[in-house]
Design a protein around this motif. Structure first.
Motif, short mmCIF file in Angstrom:
data_model
loop_
_atom_site.label_atom_id
_atom_site.label_comp_id
_atom_site.label_asym_id
_atom_site.label_seq_id
_atom_site.Cartn_x
_atom_site.Cartn_y
_atom_site.Cartn_z
N LYS A 93 0.87 -1.17 -0.16
CA LYS A 93 0.06 -0.08 0.13
C LYS A 93 0.80 1.19 -0.02
CE LYS A 93 -4.52 -1.22 0.63
NZ LYS A 93 -5.70 -0.70 -0.26
N THR A 94 0.32 2.18 -0.61
CA THR A 94 1.15 3.61 -0.51
C THR A 94 0.31 4.48 0.44
OG1 THR A 94 -0.37 4.61 -2.28
CG2 THR A 94 1.46 3.52 -3.11
N GLY A 95 1.10 5.41 0.94
CA GLY A 95 0.02 6.54 1.81
C GLY A 95 -1.05 6.94 1.25
N ARG A 96 -1.09 7.42 -0.16
CA ARG A 96 -2.49 7.65 -0.65
C ARG A 96 -3.34 6.51 -0.63
NH1 ARG A 96 -2.40 11.85 -4.09
NH2 ARG A 96 -3.99 10.83 -5.62
N GLY A 97 -2.89 5.35 -1.03
CA GLY A 97 -3.78 4.09 -0.79
C GLY A 97 -4.38 4.01 0.46
N LEU A 98 -3.62 4.24 1.54
CA LEU A 98 -4.33 4.25 3.04
C LEU A 98 -5.21 5.25 3.36
CD1 LEU A 98 -0.85 3.37 4.71
CD2 LEU A 98 -2.64 1.55 4.23
N VAL B 110 -20.05 15.10 -0.31
CA VAL B 110 -18.97 15.99 0.22
C VAL B 110 -18.87 17.02 -0.30
CG1 VAL B 110 -16.73 16.14 1.44
CG2 VAL B 110 -17.96 13.86 1.36
N GLN B 111 -19.00 18.30 0.65
CA GLN B 111 -19.04 19.72 0.05
C GLN B 111 -17.71 20.61 0.22
OE1 GLN B 111 -22.48 20.78 2.24
NE2 GLN B 111 -23.76 20.50 0.57
N VAL B 112 -16.89 19.88 1.11
CA VAL B 112 -15.51 20.71 1.57
C VAL B 112 -14.70 19.74 2.19
CG1 VAL B 112 -16.17 21.68 3.77
CG2 VAL B 112 -14.56 22.62 2.37
N ALA B 113 -13.41 19.70 1.88
CA ALA B 113 -12.62 18.70 2.64
C ALA B 113 -11.26 19.43 2.99
CB ALA B 113 -12.21 17.50 1.56
N PHE B 114 -10.56 18.83 4.09
CA PHE B 114 -9.49 19.27 4.65
C PHE B 114 -8.51 18.04 4.99
CE2 PHE B 114 -12.46 22.23 5.63
CZ PHE B 114 -11.84 23.66 5.34
N GLY B 115 -7.40 18.07 4.88
CA GLY B 115 -6.42 16.87 5.03
C GLY B 115 -5.06 16.86 4.94
N GLY B 116 -4.43 16.08 5.42
CA GLY B 116 -2.78 16.52 5.58
C GLY B 116 -1.80 15.14 5.83
N SER B 117 -0.87 15.13 5.43
CA SER B 117 0.40 14.21 5.63
C SER B 117 1.52 14.79 5.66
CB SER B 117 0.42 13.20 4.44
OG SER B 117 1.39 12.52 4.08
N ASP B 118 2.49 14.32 6.58
CA ASP B 118 3.59 14.60 6.89
C ASP B 118 4.74 14.41 5.74
OD1 ASP B 118 5.51 15.90 8.78
OD2 ASP B 118 6.76 14.24 8.25
N GLY C 238 -6.20 12.33 7.35
CA GLY C 238 -4.89 12.32 7.66
C GLY C 238 -4.41 11.08 7.23
N PHE C 239 -2.99 10.92 6.85
CA PHE C 239 -2.50 9.92 6.51
C PHE C 239 -0.93 9.92 6.34
CE2 PHE C 239 -3.18 12.20 2.71
CZ PHE C 239 -2.08 12.17 1.61
N ASP C 240 -0.19 8.78 6.55
CA ASP C 240 1.02 8.78 6.19
C ASP C 240 1.84 7.43 5.98
OD1 ASP C 240 3.01 11.14 6.21
OD2 ASP C 240 2.00 11.92 7.79
N GLY D 25 5.15 5.13 11.59
CA GLY D 25 4.18 4.03 11.11
C GLY D 25 3.52 4.25 9.74
N GLU D 26 2.48 3.41 9.55
CA GLU D 26 1.76 3.65 8.34
C GLU D 26 0.31 3.64 8.48
OE1 GLU D 26 3.00 0.78 5.41
OE2 GLU D 26 5.16 1.05 6.02
N GLY D 27 -0.40 4.26 8.01
CA GLY D 27 -1.94 4.38 8.24
C GLY D 27 -2.60 5.55 7.79
N GLY D 28 -3.87 5.45 7.80
CA GLY D 28 -4.94 6.44 7.26
C GLY D 28 -6.20 6.66 8.09
N ALA D 29 -6.61 7.51 8.35
CA ALA D 29 -8.04 7.94 9.18
C ALA D 29 -8.72 9.06 8.29
CB ALA D 29 -7.67 8.28 10.77
N ALA D 30 -10.16 8.95 8.45
CA ALA D 30 -10.83 9.95 8.09
C ALA D 30 -12.31 10.08 8.95
CB ALA D 30 -11.24 9.61 6.70
N VAL D 31 -12.79 11.30 8.77
CA VAL D 31 -13.96 11.61 9.77
C VAL D 31 -14.75 12.43 8.75
CG1 VAL D 31 -14.89 12.95 11.53
CG2 VAL D 31 -12.88 11.33 11.83
N VAL D 32 -16.33 12.26 8.75
CA VAL D 32 -17.22 12.96 7.88
C VAL D 32 -18.06 13.80 9.12
CG1 VAL D 32 -19.17 13.15 6.46
CG2 VAL D 32 -17.26 11.31 6.16
N VAL D 33 -17.90 15.08 9.11
CA VAL D 33 -19.00 15.90 9.86
C VAL D 33 -20.08 16.60 9.37
CG1 VAL D 33 -16.96 16.22 11.40
CG2 VAL D 33 -17.32 17.74 9.72
N ALA D 34 -21.05 16.91 9.68
CA ALA D 34 -22.30 17.39 9.30
C ALA D 34 -22.86 18.26 10.11
CB ALA D 34 -23.26 16.31 8.95
#
Length: 382
Positions: free
Chosen positions: A20-25, A44-52, A104-106, A203-212
């Motif tokens: 897996k790539t970081g993007r894939g995670l 989804v109408q707007v998004a924010f995200g990041g990776s180191d 967020g992912f890395d 390490g390696e991993g990704g996490a996402a949250v949807v708020v409304a």
């Protein structure tokens, strides 16, 4: 102030994943969060995200879909995920969107992080002297804290032992083998008093949250978890932080974690005593100990007694890091803050399985801390 709720939370697996790539995670986590919310990417109408170090979050639209939404990149050290969530929540509160995503992912290589001092406003000589090695800072800070507040070395091992035990109950965790406090204490010393197994690993991993918004929650239904308070902040004068060459001023060092946690609790109209389950940054086991007091869950120096009594265990008075925290999950920098949110959402929904906190927890808290002194905290409820 309008109520913002989490309607979806998703994770990738954590740990070494050579296929897996970081993007894939990140894509795995987003797909899981959208499915949990019962919506599609087009909602989804707007998004924010990041990776180191695994690329720009906004470019994920190449795989997600070219819907034209604003997608802002966030980079705030270990607080990247928490800061992305603050931005998503503020977009909802401002009326810019009804549904927002934070991701967020890395995917970090083996070995210690190797930040460049000039990127942190420090002279090149600071790095040449070895002061950019974060394990040194954590060892120095907890050693000072232990002397001042009467914390003994066995408590460091007990915190890490709990992390590995909780990680063994978490199917997404990297470290899923329990480890005894004796083994942890006897491991190679990295920076006194912290041994090898007291630290998390890059390490390696990704996490996402949807708020409304309230309007979207009424329309979609589902299983919302309410964001009662959310706050982010930077260090104040007098703090003792990663990449800080000295403690400024006199007296007790200030803490960005203390001020940020207090702001989140004030916004929620609640206090630490109301919390049923908490996630605290545990880059190493000493950090969890210090953050217990800095976030208001006990007085400085009380931690050893509370930990020995089992108060921070899954069945204790204030369970901490029920998913194993950074120690068991590793530290993919961009993902850690949102992994914490995922765990609290899972606990408050009563869906944590073998690691479920008993008694139907209703209030949760998350705290993430990053260099060079930034923190993000949330108070969640059902």
């Amino acid at each position: 102030m309008s109520t913002v709720s989490i309607i979806g939370a998703g994770l990738s697996k954590f740990g070494r994943q050579p296929d897996k790539t970081g993007r894939g995670l990140a894509l795995d986590a987003i797909a899981s969060a959208l499915a949990d919310a019962g919506i599609a990417w087009t909602d989804v109408q707007v998004a924010f995200g990041g990776s180191d170090g695994s690329g720009l979050a906004d470019t994920l639209v190449s795989e997600l879909g070219l819907t034209g939404i604003p997608f802002t990149n966030v980079k705030n050290g270990c607080a990247t995920g928490g800061s992305a969530l603050v931005s998503a929540v503020n977009a909802i509160r401002a009326g810019a969107a009804d549904i927002a995503l934070a991701v967020g992912f890395d995917k970090h290589p083996r070995g210690a992080f190797d930040p460049a001092p000039q990127d942190w406003g420090l002279p090149v000589g600071y790095g040449e002297a070895g002061l950019m090695v974060t394990t040194q800072f954590f060892g120095i800070k907890i050693a000072r804290y232990m002397r001042e507040h009467g914390i003994s070395a066995p408590t460091l091992a007990a915190v890490a032992e709990k992390a590995y035990r909780n990680g063994s109950l978490n199917p997404n965790a990297w470290r899923r083998e329990p480890m005894s406090a004796e083994t942890i204490a006897a491991a190679d010393m990295v920076n006194d008093p912290l041994t090898r197994y007291m630290f998390c690993s890059p390490g390696e991993g990704g996490a996402a949250v949807v708020v409304a918004s309230e309007t979207a929650v009424r329309r979609l239904g589902g299983r919302p978890v309410h964001l009662r308070g959310i706050s982010a902040g930077t260090r104040r004068f007098g703090s003792f932080e990663v990449f800080g060459p000295s403690i400024q001023g006199a007296g007790t060092p200030s803490s960005v974690s203390t001020s940020t946690a207090a702001a989140a609790f004030e916004q929620a109209g609640l206090g630490p005593s109301d919390v049923d389950v908490a996630q605290l940054q545990d880059t190493e086991s000493g950090a969890e100990i210090m953050h217990m007091a800095e976030c208001g869950f006990c007085e400085h120096g009380e931690q050893e007694k509370l930990i020995a009594a089992g108060e921070t265990e899954i069945g204790g008075r204030i369970p901490v890091n029920t998913d194993g925290g950074c120690i068991a999950n590793g530290e993919p920098i961009g993902a850690s803050g949102l992994r914490q949110i995922h765990e609290i959402v899972t606990q408050l929904r009563g869906e944590a399985g073998a690691r479920q906190v008993p008694g139907n927890p209703r209030i949760g808290f998350t705290h993430v801390y990053g260099a060079p002194g930034i923190s993000a905290c949330t108070v969640l409820s059902v």
